[in-house]
Design an enzyme around this catalytic site. Structure first.
Site, PDB file in Angstrom:
ATOM      1  N   GLN A 190      58.689  17.317 -86.205  1.00 14.51           N
ATOM      2  CA  GLN A 190      60.074  16.845 -86.354  1.00 14.51           C
ATOM      3  C   GLN A 190      61.060  17.662 -85.509  1.00 14.51           C
ATOM      4  O   GLN A 190      62.273  17.497 -85.650  1.00 14.51           O
ATOM      5  CB  GLN A 190      60.506  16.910 -87.828  1.00 14.51           C
ATOM      6  CG  GLN A 190      59.708  16.000 -88.736  1.00 14.51           C
ATOM      7  CD  GLN A 190      59.943  14.517 -88.475  1.00 14.51           C
ATOM      8  OE1 GLN A 190      60.874  14.127 -87.766  1.00 14.51           O
ATOM      9  NE2 GLN A 190      59.112  13.679 -89.046  1.00 14.51           N
TER      10      GLN A 190
ATOM     11  N   HIS B 231      54.662  19.021 -94.811  1.00 13.83           N
ATOM     12  CA  HIS B 231      54.099  17.669 -94.825  1.00 13.83           C
ATOM     13  C   HIS B 231      52.640  17.800 -95.271  1.00 13.83           C
ATOM     14  O   HIS B 231      52.004  18.825 -95.021  1.00 13.83           O
ATOM     15  CB  HIS B 231      54.175  17.119 -93.399  1.00 13.83           C
ATOM     16  CG  HIS B 231      53.783  15.685 -93.242  1.00 13.83           C
ATOM     17  ND1 HIS B 231      52.479  15.270 -93.180  1.00 13.83           N
ATOM     18  CD2 HIS B 231      54.538  14.569 -93.115  1.00 13.83           C
ATOM     19  CE1 HIS B 231      52.435  13.960 -93.016  1.00 13.83           C
ATOM     20  NE2 HIS B 231      53.677  13.507 -92.977  1.00 13.83           N
TER      21      HIS B 231
ATOM     22  N   CYS C 197      55.338  11.924 -97.649  1.00 15.04           N
ATOM     23  CA  CYS C 197      54.158  12.785 -97.452  1.00 15.04           C
ATOM     24  C   CYS C 197      54.496  14.250 -97.719  1.00 15.04           C
ATOM     25  O   CYS C 197      53.939  15.153 -97.067  1.00 15.04           O
ATOM     26  CB  CYS C 197      53.542  12.621 -96.060  1.00 15.04           C
ATOM     27  SG  CYS C 197      53.021  10.957 -95.715  1.00 15.04           S
TER      28      CYS C 197
ATOM     29  N   LYS D 109      56.908  10.524 -82.166  1.00  8.44           N
ATOM     30  CA  LYS D 109      58.206  10.910 -82.744  1.00  8.44           C
ATOM     31  C   LYS D 109      59.146  11.398 -81.641  1.00  8.44           C
ATOM     32  O   LYS D 109      60.241  11.895 -81.923  1.00  8.44           O
ATOM     33  CB  LYS D 109      58.005  12.004 -83.793  1.00  8.44           C
ATOM     34  CG  LYS D 109      57.243  11.509 -85.033  1.00  8.44           C
ATOM     35  CD  LYS D 109      57.153  12.591 -86.069  1.00  8.44           C
ATOM     36  CE  LYS D 109      56.113  12.357 -87.129  1.00  8.44           C
ATOM     37  NZ  LYS D 109      56.405  11.250 -88.049  1.00  8.44           N
TER      38      LYS D 109
ATOM     39  N   ASP E  15      54.121  23.519 -87.139  1.00  8.51           N
ATOM     40  CA  ASP E  15      54.103  22.060 -87.117  1.00  8.51           C
ATOM     41  C   ASP E  15      55.444  21.621 -86.532  1.00  8.51           C
ATOM     42  O   ASP E  15      56.473  21.684 -87.194  1.00  8.51           O
ATOM     43  CB  ASP E  15      53.910  21.543 -88.548  1.00  8.51           C
ATOM     44  CG  ASP E  15      54.115  20.035 -88.654  1.00  8.51           C
ATOM     45  OD1 ASP E  15      54.499  19.397 -87.657  1.00  8.51           O
ATOM     46  OD2 ASP E  15      53.897  19.498 -89.755  1.00  8.51           O
TER      47      ASP E  15
HETATM   48  N1  C6P Z   1      55.934  12.357 -90.690  1.00  6.67           N
HETATM   49  C1  C6P Z   1      57.550  10.850 -91.648  1.00  6.67           C
HETATM   50  O1  C6P Z   1      57.994   9.721 -91.900  1.00  6.67           O
HETATM   51  P1  C6P Z   1      51.416  12.214 -87.437  1.00  6.67           P
HETATM   52  O2  C6P Z   1      51.296  11.172 -88.491  1.00  6.67           O
HETATM   53  O3  C6P Z   1      50.111  12.912 -87.171  1.00  6.67           O
HETATM   54  O4  C6P Z   1      52.078  11.729 -86.187  1.00  6.67           O
HETATM   55  O5  C6P Z   1      52.455  13.303 -87.997  1.00  6.67           O
HETATM   56  C2  C6P Z   1      52.227  13.917 -89.235  1.00  6.67           C
HETATM   57  C3  C6P Z   1      53.384  14.788 -89.583  1.00  6.67           C
HETATM   58  C4  C6P Z   1      53.209  16.151 -89.613  1.00  6.67           C
HETATM   59  N2  C6P Z   1      54.231  16.990 -89.863  1.00  6.67           N
HETATM   60  C5  C6P Z   1      55.462  16.534 -90.099  1.00  6.67           C
HETATM   61  C6  C6P Z   1      56.571  17.515 -90.337  1.00  6.67           C
HETATM   62  C7  C6P Z   1      55.718  15.156 -90.082  1.00  6.67           C
HETATM   63  O6  C6P Z   1      56.951  14.715 -90.307  1.00  6.67           O
HETATM   64  C8  C6P Z   1      54.649  14.256 -89.849  1.00  6.67           C
HETATM   65  C9  C6P Z   1      54.846  12.775 -89.915  1.00  6.67           C
HETATM   66  C10 C6P Z   1      56.316  10.972 -90.790  1.00  6.67           C
HETATM   67  O7  C6P Z   1      58.106  11.862 -92.061  1.00  6.67           O
HETATM   68  C11 C6P Z   1      55.223  10.083 -91.260  1.00  6.67           C
HETATM   69  S1  C6P Z   1      54.593  10.560 -92.837  1.00  6.67           S
END
Ligand code: C6P
Length: 404
Positions: free
Chosen positions: A201, A121, A362, A224, A198
């Site tokens: 997910q 991401h 992203c 999430k 990370d």
């Molecule tokens: N992915 C998606 O629709 P935040 O925004 O800080 O809570 O998470 C960022 C982020 C970082 N790593 C991974 C693997 C992610 O999937 C995400 C967020 C969302 O896939 C929003 S772009």
């Protein structure tokens, strides 16, 4: 598969859009919240609201205790050795920025190297670019196969005596691939490098044991995993966190301040400058209770049944191309319908009540890898049903000819 007991806990799932029952399949973007989480938030503001760690009064003491209790819950959830290893942040993005910035300051110097993967991401690419650029550090990238699996031979070949850190996702938000973190951590450590994972997910879909995984850092977001937006976690090994400089300066992260010199607070407070989002942290506690009372095994089983059924059904539609077919996958299904633009597919699905995400998610380098502008992505949570998959597939079948 019966999950009415889970579904009934989510008030928003009774919503109608355009006169149709909402089919919410955008869970990788954010999950919906159970009533218990919403109640925890409003209970905090109705009965407990106060600033923590600093007040001498009853409410402040109670709020502080409730906040610290959630830290212990998170510690148990990811099996960290100590609550000192759990730092509350605003989300995965802030957690990764914290690690990248402080790790670079403490451990990186010119000529060093950091390894990331091709399926990251942007939140696990850009913070490393920012940190590495300042120090003239090189970023190397692990490639992945057509099915969306990391090339582990290539991974091994990327290490050299200048490799300091590996930053990789546990689960890809676009492909659903579950990466072999324990194995990758062993490899990193064998080369004297650390590993940051990370877990955005992963943490609501599969058991995470930071000790078993052997990671040095593990970052995730509350929203999430059924918790409110505005709260996340950075787990770091105590010995490493002790070595890192603070990320932000302000109240709470200090021990003593004069105009000449400041000494820093102990862990984890050294990394929690300013007033945190206390209500959201309490919501995270309620979300963990929800996950634990539902059972992570049960959640994972439901989601893998949904994924298997949706994948099988999707394959029966002419012209559908699925991206991400790894053997070890969570409930994320990315695809395109012929040459139709993903946004058009998403807009038409929306009109039929089906909420999915479209675009590059992203992860622009993933799109570049496949030579596509974006995908349509359906992602599942424990409250989704087979009937919702049927509605989604029927809607796709209806719109596919319009897009041909
Ligand atoms: N992915 C998606 O629709 P935040 O925004 O800080 O809570 O998470 C960022 C982020 C970082 N790593 C991974 C693997 C992610 O999937 C995400 C967020 C969302 O896939 C929003 S772009």
């Amino acid at each position: 598969m019966t999950n009415d007991d889970i579904r009934n806990q989510f008030p928003i799932l009774g919503t109608e859009v355009y006169g149709k029952p909402l089919v919410y399949l955008d869970n990788a973007a954010t999950t919906q919240k159970p009533a218990a989480v919403i109640e925890a938030l409003s209970r905090y503001y109705l009965t407990l609201n106060s600033n923590i760690h600093r007040g001498a009064h009853h409410l402040a003491t109670e709020a502080t205790e409730a906040y610290e209790q959630v830290r212990r819950k998170v510690q148990q959830y990811v099996n960290a050795r100590s609550p000192k290893e759990i730092v509350f942040t605003r989300g995965t993005t802030e957690s990764i920025n914290l690690v990248a910035s402080t790790f670079a300051e403490r451990y990186l110097s010119e000529g060093d190297e950091v390894i990331i993967s091709g399926m990251e991401h942007h939140s696990n690419i850009v913070p490393w670019q920012l940190a590495c650029h300042k120090k003239n550090v090189k970023i190397r990238v692990i490639p992945f196969s057509d099915s969306g699996e990391l090339d582990l031979d290539a991974y091994r070949s990327l290490f050299n005596e200048r490799t300091r850190l590996v930053a990789v996702c546990h689960v890809s938000n676009t492909l659903g691939t579950v990466n072999p973190i324990a194995l990758m951590a062993r490899e990193a450590h064998a080369h004297g490098a650390m590993i940051m994972v990370d877990g955005a997910q992963a943490v609501a879909h599969t058991a995470v044991d930071v000790q078993q995984l052997g990671c040095d850092f593990y970052c995730f977001s509350g929203h999430k995993m059924y918790a409110p937006m505005g709260v996340g976690v950075m787990y770091g090994r105590e010995e490493v966190l002790d070595e890192l400089p603070p990320y932000q300066g302000g109240g709470e992260m200090i021990k003593t301040v004069t105009f000449d010199h400041t000494t820093y607070n102990e862990l984890p407070f050294k990394f929690e400058a300013g007033t945190p989002s206390v209500g959201d942290v309490l919501g995270l506690g309620a979300a963990l209770d929800f996950i634990q009372s539902t059972g992570l095994d049960r959640i994972a089983t439901i989601e893998s049944q949904l994924l298997a059924y949706a994948t099988e059904q999707l394959r029966t539609i002419d012209g559908v191309q699925i991206y991400g077919t790894a053997t070890n996958k969570t409930g994320v299904l990315s695809f395109n319908v012929g040459s139709a633009h993903p946004y058009d597919v998403g807009t038409l699905l929306d009109k039929l009540g089906v909420a999915i995400r479209t675009g590059h998610h992203c992860t622009q380098p993933v799109m570049d890898r496949y030579g596509i502008p974006g995908t349509v992505r359906a992602s599942f949570a424990a409250y989704n049903t087979m009937a919702e998959i049927d509605t989604f597939i029927a809607a796709l079948r209806r719109i596919a000819p319009m897009l041909a």
